[in-house]
Motif scaffolding. Structure first.
Motif, PDB file in Angstrom:
ATOM      1  N   ALA A 150     -10.391  71.427  11.547  1.00 24.53           N
ATOM      2  CA  ALA A 150     -11.769  71.566  12.012  1.00 24.53           C
ATOM      3  C   ALA A 150     -12.160  70.402  12.921  1.00 24.53           C
ATOM      4  N   THR A 151     -11.705  69.208  12.593  1.00 30.38           N
ATOM      5  CA  THR A 151     -11.982  68.043  13.436  1.00 30.38           C
ATOM      6  C   THR A 151     -11.349  68.218  14.809  1.00 30.38           C
ATOM      7  N   ALA A 198      -5.775  77.505   6.333  1.00 34.31           N
ATOM      8  CA  ALA A 198      -5.846  76.346   5.440  1.00 34.31           C
ATOM      9  C   ALA A 198      -6.831  76.612   4.299  1.00 34.31           C
ATOM     10  N   LEU A 199      -7.970  77.209   4.626  1.00 34.83           N
ATOM     11  CA  LEU A 199      -8.946  77.534   3.582  1.00 34.83           C
ATOM     12  C   LEU A 199      -8.378  78.529   2.583  1.00 34.83           C
ATOM     13  N   PRO A 213       1.176  73.815   8.746  1.00 35.29           N
ATOM     14  CA  PRO A 213       2.444  73.743   8.023  1.00 35.29           C
ATOM     15  C   PRO A 213       3.551  74.386   8.866  1.00 35.29           C
ATOM     16  N   PRO A 214       4.794  73.969   8.647  1.00 34.49           N
ATOM     17  CA  PRO A 214       5.895  74.573   9.408  1.00 34.49           C
ATOM     18  C   PRO A 214       5.895  76.083   9.241  1.00 34.49           C
ATOM     19  N   GLY A 256      -7.739  69.249   2.917  1.00 35.63           N
ATOM     20  CA  GLY A 256      -7.360  68.246   3.912  1.00 35.63           C
ATOM     21  C   GLY A 256      -6.880  68.878   5.206  1.00 35.63           C
ATOM     22  N   GLY A 257      -6.101  69.936   5.080  1.00 38.20           N
ATOM     23  CA  GLY A 257      -5.631  70.646   6.262  1.00 38.20           C
ATOM     24  C   GLY A 257      -6.779  71.288   7.023  1.00 38.20           C
ATOM     25  N   PHE A 258      -7.737  71.843   6.272  1.00 36.47           N
ATOM     26  CA  PHE A 258      -8.909  72.433   6.917  1.00 36.47           C
ATOM     27  C   PHE A 258      -9.716  71.362   7.644  1.00 36.47           C
TER      28      PHE A 258
END
Length: 91
Positions: A74-75, A61-62, A20-21, A68-70
């Motif tokens: 992670a990817t 993110a978690l 996120p910004p 979705g952000g996590f």
């Protein structure tokens, strides 16, 4: 692998991070700039810093409950780790 390829791929993988910004976005942009402008011998250190940054962004993110952000982080972290290992940037 050529040095330009390694620099370009590290930069591209960092570009895939979508924090996120705010603080983390600035850190990603700063690190991308360093990867693109640093001498090649500094790339292993920058690769380690990139992995630490992705870890921090994933945890953030978690903590926000952003599944979705996590997942995206992670990817990207996995791809970054694989690339850095294959390019022999990690010990």
């Amino acid at each position: 692998m050529t040095q330009q390829y390694i620099v370009g791929e590290l930069s591209a993988l960092l570009g895939e991070l979508q924090p996120p910004p705010g603080e983390w976005l600035g850190a990603v942009n700063r690190l991308r700039g360093e990867v693109e402008s640093s001498p090649v011998p500094q790339l292993p250190e920058l690769a380690r810093e990139a992995l630490q940054l992705t870890d921090t962004i994933c945890w953030a993110a978690l903590e926000r409950g952003d599944v979705g952000g996590f997942y995206g982080c992670a990817t990207t972290a996995g791809a970054l780790r694989d690339f850095a290992d294959n390019a022999r940037l990690l010990p």
